[in-house]
Design an enzyme around this catalytic site. Sequence first.
Site, PDB file in Angstrom:
ATOM      1  N   LYS A  33      44.496  49.921  36.429  1.00  0.00           N
ATOM      2  CA  LYS A  33      45.728  50.410  35.809  1.00  0.00           C
ATOM      3  C   LYS A  33      45.852  51.928  35.858  1.00  0.00           C
ATOM      4  CE  LYS A  33      44.059  50.515  30.993  1.00  0.00           C
ATOM      5  NZ  LYS A  33      44.214  51.943  30.722  1.00  0.00           N
ATOM      6  N   THR A  34      44.737  52.640  35.706  1.00  0.00           N
ATOM      7  CA  THR A  34      44.823  54.103  35.769  1.00  0.00           C
ATOM      8  C   THR A  34      45.241  54.554  37.164  1.00  0.00           C
ATOM      9  OG1 THR A  34      43.067  54.243  34.110  1.00  0.00           O
ATOM     10  CG2 THR A  34      43.594  56.255  35.308  1.00  0.00           C
ATOM     11  N   ASP A 212      50.281  54.302  28.241  1.00  0.00           N
ATOM     12  CA  ASP A 212      49.088  53.509  28.530  1.00  0.00           C
ATOM     13  C   ASP A 212      48.628  52.814  27.246  1.00  0.00           C
ATOM     14  OD1 ASP A 212      46.961  52.464  29.891  1.00  0.00           O
ATOM     15  OD2 ASP A 212      45.768  54.300  29.869  1.00  0.00           O
ATOM     16  N   GLU A 213      47.839  51.749  27.383  1.00  0.00           N
ATOM     17  CA  GLU A 213      47.297  51.000  26.238  1.00  0.00           C
ATOM     18  C   GLU A 213      48.409  50.616  25.254  1.00  0.00           C
ATOM     19  OE1 GLU A 213      44.385  50.057  26.556  1.00  0.00           O
ATOM     20  OE2 GLU A 213      43.112  51.572  27.494  1.00  0.00           O
ATOM     21  N   GLN A 243      43.416  42.720  25.143  1.00  0.00           N
ATOM     22  CA  GLN A 243      42.523  43.787  24.686  1.00  0.00           C
ATOM     23  C   GLN A 243      43.080  44.506  23.460  1.00  0.00           C
ATOM     24  OE1 GLN A 243      40.315  46.080  27.829  1.00  0.00           O
ATOM     25  NE2 GLN A 243      41.797  45.120  29.210  1.00  0.00           N
ATOM     26  N   ARG A 594      33.352  44.753  30.032  1.00  0.00           N
ATOM     27  CA  ARG A 594      32.823  46.104  30.311  1.00  0.00           C
ATOM     28  C   ARG A 594      31.718  46.023  31.367  1.00  0.00           C
ATOM     29  NH1 ARG A 594      36.885  48.124  29.436  1.00  0.00           N
ATOM     30  NH2 ARG A 594      37.508  45.971  29.140  1.00  0.00           N
TER      31      ARG A 594
END
Length: 699
Positions: A33-34, A212-213, A243, A594
Amino acid sequence: MEKLLKDLNPQQKEAVLYFDSPLLILAGAGSGKTRVITYKIAYMVKVLNFRPERILAITFTNKAAKEMKERVEALLGSSAPVFVSTFHSFCVRILRSYGEEVGIDRNFIIVDTDDKKRVLKEVIKDLNLDSELYFPNTVSSLISNVKNGLYSAESMISHYPKLSEIYNLYNERLNKLSALDFDDLLLKGKELLAVSKVKERLSDYFQYVLIDEYQDTNKVQYEIAKALTYEKGNICAVGDEDQCIYTWRGANIDNILSFEKDFKSAKVIKLEKNYRCTKTILEAANSVISNNRLRKGKELYTDNPEGEMIRLYRGENEVDEAIFIAQTIKLLLKKGVSPKDIAVFYRTNSLSRVIEDVLRKEGIAYQIVGGLKFYERKEVKDVLAYLRLLIFDRDEISLMRILNVPKRGLGAKTQELLKGLLDRGLGTLEALRELQELLKQEKQKKAVKELLENLEFLREKLEELPSYDFLSLLVKSVGYEEFLRNEFPEDWESRLENVRELGNTLQELLEKDGLKGRELYTEFLSTVALSSDQDSMKEEEKVVLMTVHASKGLEFPVVFVAGLEEGIFPHARSTDTSSEVEEERRLFYVAVTRAKRLLTLSYARERRLFGSRRLSRPSRFISEIPSHLIKEVKKRTRLQSEKGTQPQTLEPKEKRPRLVYHQKFGKGVVKRVEGDKITAFFANYGQKTILRKFLKILS
């Protein structure tokens, strides 16, 4: 740009090129996504000729914002003034520019968590309230929840009758100090964007807004995003409902689940290809999260190898579990795995102690993320208090902190006298001048005079000297190095190094943004106040220990998840409702995703809690992983339980315990009742005897 676009998969490319309507990018864990956000910004600048400074990208930590800005600049090949920021930093910026429109002094102070609690302690004391019933930590959280829109102060009156009074007096104190707490930054930012001319100016200025997020936005942040973009639809929200793990501090999962309802004609693009995990880890994650109901639905896949099976270890007790983790880490290190590529996660900080003890005994270096942050260390906060006092004339919190640091012989009576002068509305230096006149003892008068002269001298030098030299002058002028030598003879040098590191941070900010003088220090103090746990994480050759909450946004080749027991993970306080269990499951999903290469899960058959041993049951989340993905690891050595302790048997299921609730200790199980006193056991605090009036009977 065409060459860059070749690096993207079809869904990523579609997300980068789409601008026809509001856009929601559902980005699964490890789906790049980044990369999509930074490529989209680069595309806007290089192809669509957007002005970089008129693109706003918002994320949730300073660390993420810094990395995003660096990646954009790498793509553009030069330093680009793209406005990459956290929500809080964005609000600081607009309030310093337009705050007067909502009655905010542009030179406001940002009150950090410690300062907030200090003000609340004074408020609770001034209202003659019982600090056991109105515990500052709890009241601080309640005030945050009110400001973040979770509920109103009035709705809490049945539980905390004086909360409204505390809330109002606390806000009055902040207003008198020209101060805002973290929640005020967002709240006042939202109020500012409700002012028509400010809203029009900012929504016209920013050609495009990326958030974002998005799953972590709360009610106030959602309103800010909507004010900036609703009319033009120039928004790209990026997030993953699977998330969303911060509802306890206000995050609203409905913001991402209802995006298409909130922003008409919205386009949804799913990024489901995972570039991080092995097929085994990803299948486990997909299987677990599919049990949740509150999700939009996506199935992650990867071209990565199958990888090793997920390891599962059952320890006899928490020491056995920790020894297994340490022994396994030792083997990995011998095989050439770098310590910084290994992370140990746990649900709550209290679980780290035994793991730390064993790692130390085994000589394994580690760092804890989410412990005492750099900017929370005493010596750093002391120097920052001096700096704040030089910038903000009404910062009486900082004045009271440094009044006797270094020691000046100004006792409680002198401090009360100074507090009275400040309560009259005098500025800090003006109050010190009057205090000097009122004091009768020559030693005290001299001490206040020297402090005044130092502060006035330093204010003059503030604009003249380079930042590092100025900080060195400040430390020398007030005699802080000598103070550290005398007060902390065993570690004064490391404390002094921390102070010098402040100078390095200032220098970095100067080199990056070209700021100087008062503007530099104001920006620096804002950055410090808004630092997060991940900002304190260093790139060191050490194993990383952290809570799962602190791990979001990070990745490690090797991950251990410890303490996977019912009542710990999922946490006992988060199993009352299906939505709470779903959040715990999302938290476990975050922990699993992770891991890039090797994932190890562990739990203990019994665990010592508050002096006694209790039998444990494995977490329900373990059973949600398909059995063919798990390899149970056998014990290397059989560890005996500690001598003289017997495992405590669980009560029969048919016996329903009587439950009570205390505002500080949470839920407890009643052990006995004696008149107006109730003795109860609280999971995180042990056995307590409390007056009935301070407890709420739950069952």
